[in-house]
Scaffold this active site. Structure first.
Site: not given
Ligand code: ATP
Ligand code: MG
Length: 565
Positions: A35, A261, A271
């Protein structure tokens, strides 16, 4: 092709089984779906390495898809930085760059399809009421009084929602599933909401936006994704993901697979929190070298290879865990050890005058660029009568086991001579400001009489030739390994480490470092790995310490092995 000599992880097992069964016609198509509401961090790197890695192992493509359904938090700045970071990590999406927002019209059509089949309805309950009606984990929800609106009414209302006839938040479109489902995600989830916000790509074309759950699986299907790999928090969303794919005329049925994760000690990875650190000026920006962002790690001196090696080593599993920051540091040290040229730099200079060395003499001494890489060759380092050594390499009253310089003691200057300390010169306050030494001309490194042994070898720079520099040393951003664990109303920001950045502005470097390119990496002998910061100017280089030389991770592992046997 299998790049893996280690046993397959559970995701690679699933894919291998699918290939054996000739599911998806033998294709493997994955996607990385960020995102665009922040910069990528080391957790994203785990997902990127996994998704792009899987595609590459099966001669497939990994799509880069921006999951841009929340216009109020998203921005072009993020879209651009994410692309830079994925490329920097070493991956290529070829021509497979997509945006969920490109599917808005198609998704709208899918919503109309659900309405026509009696599987979606426009609800007039307020957000609070919807929450109230939803029930809890132990209590079933209640049907909305608007749940049985006619298909005609729903079609009409939904069209008018799109046309902008209703205020934000006044109506939503919900999937009609089961308000008594034990899975809260299945209790008539909201799939469209009214929100007058300008989108970074679609502008003001839309005032209704699809929710994440209604967007993700359908986008996967539209792109022909075979394996949709996400993190564990989406496990409970999988029934919904599959419900939409079943109820809609989508071109294929991607399979959602969840993995744990990445969490790292001494940092935060959400984020939202990273954005707070930036906006509240706890750090200098998204690329602050203390941040776990890819931009931060890059500026700190991490190589893409070190991050990829780390991600491969941690692997993928179904269970959440926390990885020791020392392990990440181990991987950058391991990589830089092989490739970083060695140089001499003095961070806390102490002036040393070699009284018996001719005042006008300068010798160009041969120094090895990288003992790990014979091909890296040698260079010449100037030596003269006045040199700087590290202040803590001298003690007036050396404690036991301190073998470096002290009055009357001898040490070797690396690549040069053995020197002996004759006197420590002090200022009025009693601080040592200079050492008077003598050298033994018979002990030049590489010379025939070099064999005389002393207990310590010090790095140094020639005072007349050295270039001044600023060096920034970093410690962890937080004082505790789990800053995310909030107790008694305290917040992660209460655990910010006030000593996470130390700026040394009077460092002295060997002259060969003049004009070192931004981003280039070196080992400063005995001190660690350092990287040239973009704040550098022509005559004032700035270096970031990437890591020190002490490998705490290797130590931990050794201790664990010893404990096991
Ligand atoms: P946040 O929860 O901090 O907003 P997010 O998971 O929503 O982070 P995205 O931009 O949606 O962030 O993530 C893009 C991809 O990266 C998704 O498929 C997510 O599952 C993966 N991802 C995000 N954080 C991690 C992590 N700590 N370890 C592994 N994969 C991750
Ligand atoms: Mg997300």
């Amino acid at each position: 092709m299998s790049a893996h000599d280690t046993p397959l992880d559970f995701i690679r097992e699933i894919i291998a089984a699918d290939l054996r069964a000739n599911k998806n016609g033998g294709r493997v198509v994955t996607r990385f779906p960020p995102e665009p509401n922040g910069y990528l961090h080391i957790g994203h790197a785990k997902s990127i390495c996994l998704n792009f890695g899987l595609a590459a192992e099966h001669r497939g493509v990994c799509h880069l898809r921006f999951d841009d359904t929340n216009p109020t938090k998203e921005d072009l700045e993020y879209v651009e930085s994410i692309q830079e970071d994925v490329r920097w990590l070493g991956f290529d999406w070829q021509d497979k760059l997509f945006y969920a927002s490109d599917y808005y019209e198609q998704l709208y059509g899918y919503a109309v399809h659900l309405i026509k089949n009696g599987k979606a309805y426009v609800d007039s309950l307020s957000a609070d009421q919807i929450r109230e009606y939803r029930g809890t984990l132990t209590q079933p929800g209640k049907n909305s009084p608007y749940r049985d609106r006619s298909v005609e009414d729903n079609l009409d209302l939904f069209a008018r929602m799109r046309a902008g006839e209703f205020a934000d938040g006044s109506l939503v479109l919900r999937a009609k599933i089961d308000m008594a489902s034990p899975n809260l995600n299945m209790r008539d989830p909201v799939i469209y909401r009214i929100r007058r916000a300008t989108h970074h790509r679609t502008g003001d074309a839309w005032c209704i936006y699809p929710m994440y759950d209604f967007t993700h699986g359908q986008s996967d299907a539209l792109e022909g994704i075979t394996h949709s790999i996400c993190t564990l928090e989406f496990e409970d969303h999988r029934p919904l993901y599959e419900w939409f794919l079943r109820e809609l005329p989508v071109p294929c049925q991607p399979q959602q697979i969840e993995f744990a994760r990445l969490n790292l000690t001494y940092t935060v990875m959400s984020k939202r929190k990273l954005l707070e650190l930036v906006t509240n000026r706890h750090v200098s920006g998204w690329d602050d070298p203390r941040m776990p962002t890819l931009k931060g790690l890059r500026r700190r001196g991490y190589t893409p290879e070190s991050i990829r090696n780390f991600c491969e080593r941690i692997g993928v599993a179904k269970r959440n865990s926390v990885v020791d920051m020392a392990m990440l540091e181990h991987y950058v040290r391991d990589d830089l050890n092989k490739r970083a040229p060695r140089v001499m730099a003095v961070l806390h200079p102490l002036r040393v005058v070699i009284d018996n060395y001719p005042p006008d003499r300068v010798e160009q001494l041969e120094a090895v660029n990288n003992p790990e890489d014979p091909g890296a060759g040698t260079r010449r380092v100037p030596f003269s009568r006045v040199v700087y050594i590290e202040r803590d390499d001298f003690r007036e009253d050396p404690p036991r086991k301190f073998f470096r310089l002290a009055p009357g003691r001898e040490v070797r200057l690396r690549y040069a001579y053995i020197i002996k300390c004759v006197e420590a010169v002090k200022d009025d306050a009693g601080n040592v400001v200079e050492l008077r030494c003598t050298y033994d001309p018979e002990t030049r490194s590489g010379g025939s009489a070099e064999s005389r042994k002393v207990k310590a070898t010090l790095h140094w720079v020639s005072a007349a030739h050295a270039i001044p520099a600023q060096v920034r040393l970093y410690d962890s951003l937080f004082t505790r390994p789990d800053p995310d664990t909030v107790e008694d109303g305290r917040s992660y920001t209460d655990f910010l480490n006030p000593y996470s950045l130390e700026v040394l502005s009077a460092c002295q470097l060997e002259p060969g470092l003049a004009g070192a390119e931004v981003g280039s990496r070196y080992q400063f002998e005995r001190l660690g790995y350092f990287c040239v910061d973009p704040d550098s100017t022509e005559d004032a280089p700035v270096f970031n310490r990437t890591v020190s030389l002490r490998d705490t991770w290797a130590k931990i592992q050794k201790a664990q092995k010893a404990g096991r046997s």
